[in-house]
Design a protein around this motif. Structure first.
Motif, PDB file in Angstrom:
ATOM      1  N   GLU A 317      -3.762 -23.260 -23.845  1.00 37.62           N
ATOM      2  CA  GLU A 317      -4.811 -23.716 -22.934  1.00 37.62           C
ATOM      3  C   GLU A 317      -4.990 -25.231 -23.000  1.00 37.62           C
ATOM      4  OE1 GLU A 317      -9.503 -22.705 -21.875  1.00 37.62           O
ATOM      5  OE2 GLU A 317      -8.328 -21.394 -23.185  1.00 37.62           O
ATOM      6  N   ALA A 318      -4.851 -25.791 -24.195  1.00 38.62           N
ATOM      7  CA  ALA A 318      -5.006 -27.244 -24.337  1.00 38.62           C
ATOM      8  C   ALA A 318      -3.946 -27.986 -23.524  1.00 38.62           C
ATOM      9  CB  ALA A 318      -4.917 -27.631 -25.808  1.00 38.62           C
ATOM     10  N   ASP A 319      -2.732 -27.439 -23.478  1.00 38.63           N
ATOM     11  CA  ASP A 319      -1.663 -28.078 -22.705  1.00 38.63           C
ATOM     12  C   ASP A 319      -1.951 -28.028 -21.210  1.00 38.63           C
ATOM     13  OD1 ASP A 319      -0.295 -28.603 -25.042  1.00 38.63           O
ATOM     14  OD2 ASP A 319       0.996 -26.835 -24.895  1.00 38.63           O
ATOM     15  N   VAL A 320      -2.441 -26.886 -20.749  1.00 39.43           N
ATOM     16  CA  VAL A 320      -2.760 -26.742 -19.326  1.00 39.43           C
ATOM     17  C   VAL A 320      -3.901 -27.672 -18.941  1.00 39.43           C
ATOM     18  CG1 VAL A 320      -3.584 -25.137 -17.549  1.00 39.43           C
ATOM     19  CG2 VAL A 320      -1.929 -24.353 -19.262  1.00 39.43           C
ATOM     20  N   GLU A 321      -4.915 -27.724 -19.789  1.00 45.22           N
ATOM     21  CA  GLU A 321      -6.058 -28.592 -19.490  1.00 45.22           C
ATOM     22  C   GLU A 321      -5.654 -30.060 -19.509  1.00 45.22           C
ATOM     23  OE1 GLU A 321     -10.808 -28.895 -20.585  1.00 45.22           O
ATOM     24  OE2 GLU A 321      -9.507 -27.493 -21.668  1.00 45.22           O
ATOM     25  N   ALA A 322      -4.747 -30.422 -20.402  1.00 46.94           N
ATOM     26  CA  ALA A 322      -4.261 -31.804 -20.453  1.00 46.94           C
ATOM     27  C   ALA A 322      -3.508 -32.156 -19.171  1.00 46.94           C
ATOM     28  CB  ALA A 322      -3.358 -31.989 -21.664  1.00 46.94           C
ATOM     29  N   ALA A 323      -2.712 -31.220 -18.671  1.00 42.85           N
ATOM     30  CA  ALA A 323      -1.983 -31.459 -17.423  1.00 42.85           C
ATOM     31  C   ALA A 323      -2.944 -31.612 -16.251  1.00 42.85           C
ATOM     32  CB  ALA A 323      -1.014 -30.310 -17.164  1.00 42.85           C
ATOM     33  N   LEU A 324      -4.020 -30.857 -16.253  1.00 42.99           N
ATOM     34  CA  LEU A 324      -5.028 -30.978 -15.200  1.00 42.99           C
ATOM     35  C   LEU A 324      -5.714 -32.347 -15.266  1.00 42.99           C
ATOM     36  CD1 LEU A 324      -6.567 -27.391 -15.383  1.00 42.99           C
ATOM     37  CD2 LEU A 324      -5.399 -28.378 -13.400  1.00 42.99           C
ATOM     38  N   ARG A 325      -6.046 -32.795 -16.471  1.00 43.76           N
ATOM     39  CA  ARG A 325      -6.681 -34.103 -16.616  1.00 43.76           C
ATOM     40  C   ARG A 325      -5.770 -35.214 -16.119  1.00 43.76           C
ATOM     41  NH1 ARG A 325      -8.393 -32.164 -21.724  1.00 43.76           N
ATOM     42  NH2 ARG A 325      -6.695 -33.337 -22.715  1.00 43.76           N
ATOM     43  N   GLN A 326      -4.495 -35.109 -16.471  1.00 46.31           N
ATOM     44  CA  GLN A 326      -3.539 -36.128 -16.027  1.00 46.31           C
ATOM     45  C   GLN A 326      -3.410 -36.150 -14.509  1.00 46.31           C
ATOM     46  OE1 GLN A 326       0.133 -35.417 -18.097  1.00 46.31           O
ATOM     47  NE2 GLN A 326      -0.732 -35.856 -20.120  1.00 46.31           N
TER      48      GLN A 326
END
Length: 352
Positions: A317-326
């Motif tokens: 989930e942290a990876d997906v959320e990081a991609a969304l932030r980017q």
């Protein structure tokens, strides 16, 4: 397998038969029961029963008990016990359970995957497209339909996927609905989300890599309207195309149970692309990468069956959320759907 971690199969007895006999390993604590006769009644229905998984798990534990790394396996079991209390293990003794966990985590079905991809010229995307246009379409059309011609695992996946769809619709309804609002349904399948969105009045642009899927979605929409349901001002469109090739600008972009077909690097690029299409909101779901679900996924991969032929990727989930932030989006809502064989994290993100 769009949102599930289970690989259904009718070949449990033969799978167990290929395992080494339990007596080859000296171990007093596990009691392993042969399943050839006991589970025949279950496998005739084309599903792996929970009993069969228990038996196979026990056999694997005995097989690997003598050589597994105890520390790593114990850590794995700790994670499993915290996340789920229902993982079926017909074995006794902590060491055997630890060995099973380590064995499952180490199992790699790469040989089968490579052979499947080779049939599509070595291109994984083409393999996915071929699967969902042929035997995969037949399987998922049953799962996403209303037919009773599904086994217990497939029915469980149907239930889980529908819960994710219902949660998405609930979010949208609570925020004022989408009447006359443009919506992109990326990876629409047979229309389980596109149809209720269109019948709520949204202007839906739906797409899927499979022309068989989009054709079925179109058929279901026309059937719904002909049966008396009110058509939207703008009829939905159903287009067979790669997700990477979707273009346009939409108020809301939704992508449910599709990321499971993308490794993390490609998932990041896909999230960036979907975000570029969304004016305001992006809703996505994915199979979360946790230790417990990784073990369950490996169990499913041990019994893939002839109709389950594509890779399944889990995402942290942290990876997906990081991609969304980017991509300029901030997560505003979260939901989790977990049935016996379906696991999906649902995120709503708004342009920040």
């Amino acid at each position: 397998m769009q949102g599930s971690l289970a690989g259904t199969s009718s070949a449990c007895p033969s799978a167990v038969a290929r395992l080494p006999r339990p007596q080859r390993v000296s171990c007093r604590s596990p009691q392993v029961v042969r399943c050839d006769q006991q589970t025949k009644q279950h496998t005739n229905h084309g599903s792996i029963s929970q009993q069969c998984l228990q038996i196979c798990a026990g056999a694997l534990a005995v097989q690997h008990l003598a050589c597994a790394g105890a520390a790593q396996a114990s850590e794995a079991v700790g994670g499993i016990s915290e996340a789920t209390s229902t993982l079926p293990l017909a074995i006794g003794g902590g060491a055997a359970i630890a060995a099973l966990s380590a064995a499952l985590l180490a199992t790699d079905p790469q040989k089968r995957r490579t052979a499947q991809t080779a049939t599509a010229g070595g291109n994984e995307k083409d393999a996915v497209k071929s699967y969902f246009n042929n035997q995969g379409f037949e399987r998922w059309n049953r799962i996403y339909g209303t037919t009773d011609d599904v086994n217990k695992v497939q029915l469980d996946i149907r239930t889980g996927h529908q819960q994710t769809v219902d949660k998405t619709l609930k979010w949208l309804d609570e925020e004022g609905g989408l009447k006359d609002t443009t919506v992109c349904d990326a990876g629409c399948g047979t229309g389980s989300l596109s149809l209720p969105l269109a019948l709520r009045g949204a202007a839906v642009s739906a797409s899927d890599i499979s022309s068989s899927m989009t054709g079925e979605a179109q058929r279901r929409y026309e059937e719904a309207v002909s049966s008396g349901q009110q058509a939207p001002t703008t009829p939905p469109t159903f287009t067979a195309t790669d997700l990477e090739l979707i273009s346009g600008s939409y108020h809301t972009v939704i992508c449910l149970d599709v990321m499971i077909h993308y490794p993390q690097d490609k998932a990041n690029a896909m999230i960036k692309h979907l975000a570029s299409l969304a004016q305001d909101r992006l809703i996505i779901s994915f199979a979360p990468k946790t230790l417990a679900y990784t073990v369950l996924k490996r169990i499913g991969e041990l019994f893939p069956g002839p109709s389950k032929a594509t890779r399944a990727y889990l995402h942290a989930e942290a990876d997906v959320e990081a991609a969304l932030r980017q991509a300029g989006f901030k997560v505003t809502k979260r939901e989790m759907t977990a049935t016996s064989f379906y696991f999906s994290r649902l995120l709503e993100a708004r342009r920040s």
